[in-house]
Design an enzyme around this catalytic site. Sequence first.
Site, PDB file in Angstrom:
ATOM      1  CD  GLU A  85      -3.123  -0.592   0.091  1.00  0.00           C
ATOM      2  OE1 GLU A  85      -2.785  -0.499  -1.108  1.00  0.00           O
ATOM      3  OE2 GLU A  85      -4.274  -0.374   0.481  1.00  0.00           O
ATOM      4  CB  THR A 108      -4.972   6.508  -3.745  1.00  0.00           C
ATOM      5  OG1 THR A 108      -5.798   5.437  -4.207  1.00  0.00           O
ATOM      6  CG2 THR A 108      -5.039   6.576  -2.225  1.00  0.00           C
TER       7      THR A 108
END
Length: 309
Positions: free
Chosen positions: A128, A180
């Site tokens: 991530e 993101t």
Amino acid sequence: MKKIKIQVPATVANLVCGFDILGMAIHEPYDEMELKLLDSPEIIIRHTDHFGLPEEPSKNVAGVVLLNIQQHLKLTTGFEVIIHKHIKPGSGLGSSAASAAGAALGANILLGNILSDEEMVHFAMYGEELASGVRHADNIAPCIYGGITLVKSSSPIDIIPLNTPDLFVTAVHPQVEVKTSDARQILKKNILLKDAVEQWGNIAGLVAGILKNDIPLMGRSLNDVLIEPVRSILIPQFNEIKTKSLQAGALGGGISGSGPSIFMLAEKKETAESIARLMKSAYNEIDIESFVYVSKINPSGIKIIKEDE
């Protein structure tokens, strides 16, 4: 050569008010990953999709997870991974988390289940971090634990599995891009205390509603006064879809992760399917292709499809 094939689900992060701390696994879409333990210490990544993701281990979400596991455990063995990706990158449905969590859990099984759930989350967070620049576990945790999870802390890792309410999830993924990193960049750096207090009340109410299976309380708590008002401007038709979904009987919902996907919760399958139709129609009206998914909340997360010696 030991091999394993797993099915890794999409996830909905934040659950409206729980920014970076709440997440939920769903049944569709999902990725499939094949992992093989190698005698040599090399790590091989292969993609069968057309998303153009890098296959060099240090630049690949699954690759960095395996590199860190290999380094930490001082392994002389390596891994070969074939990723059949159906969760489109940038969808807001946990695409990077699926690859990262799948790599961590798959490697753990191949190594004889020597890692705890918390350790798998720890290693998956490296993926991530590569994908978004931030080590967050709100998508990873439900992938590994299943159902709905609360990330009380990511340093040290403290994951609390919550109940899995008997609800339907409708998710729409419009074919527009919301990165993101961009979605994080536009967030306010400072917030009003009264807004923070309202948000804390919503988060606490939602968690209490999940634990008590109090559906009306969950519905009242699915409200975000901090993130959604800012991020929703990046998502076409967001306000129309949310308003019409609530009118159609949705319990509540909002942005899935950082978007552009939108999710809604419903008590009945008929309601969820009705919401799916209106979501599709909203994007057809402005000529944006979309994919809609209807499923229950996924209570088990990653699923082992096949395991071979």
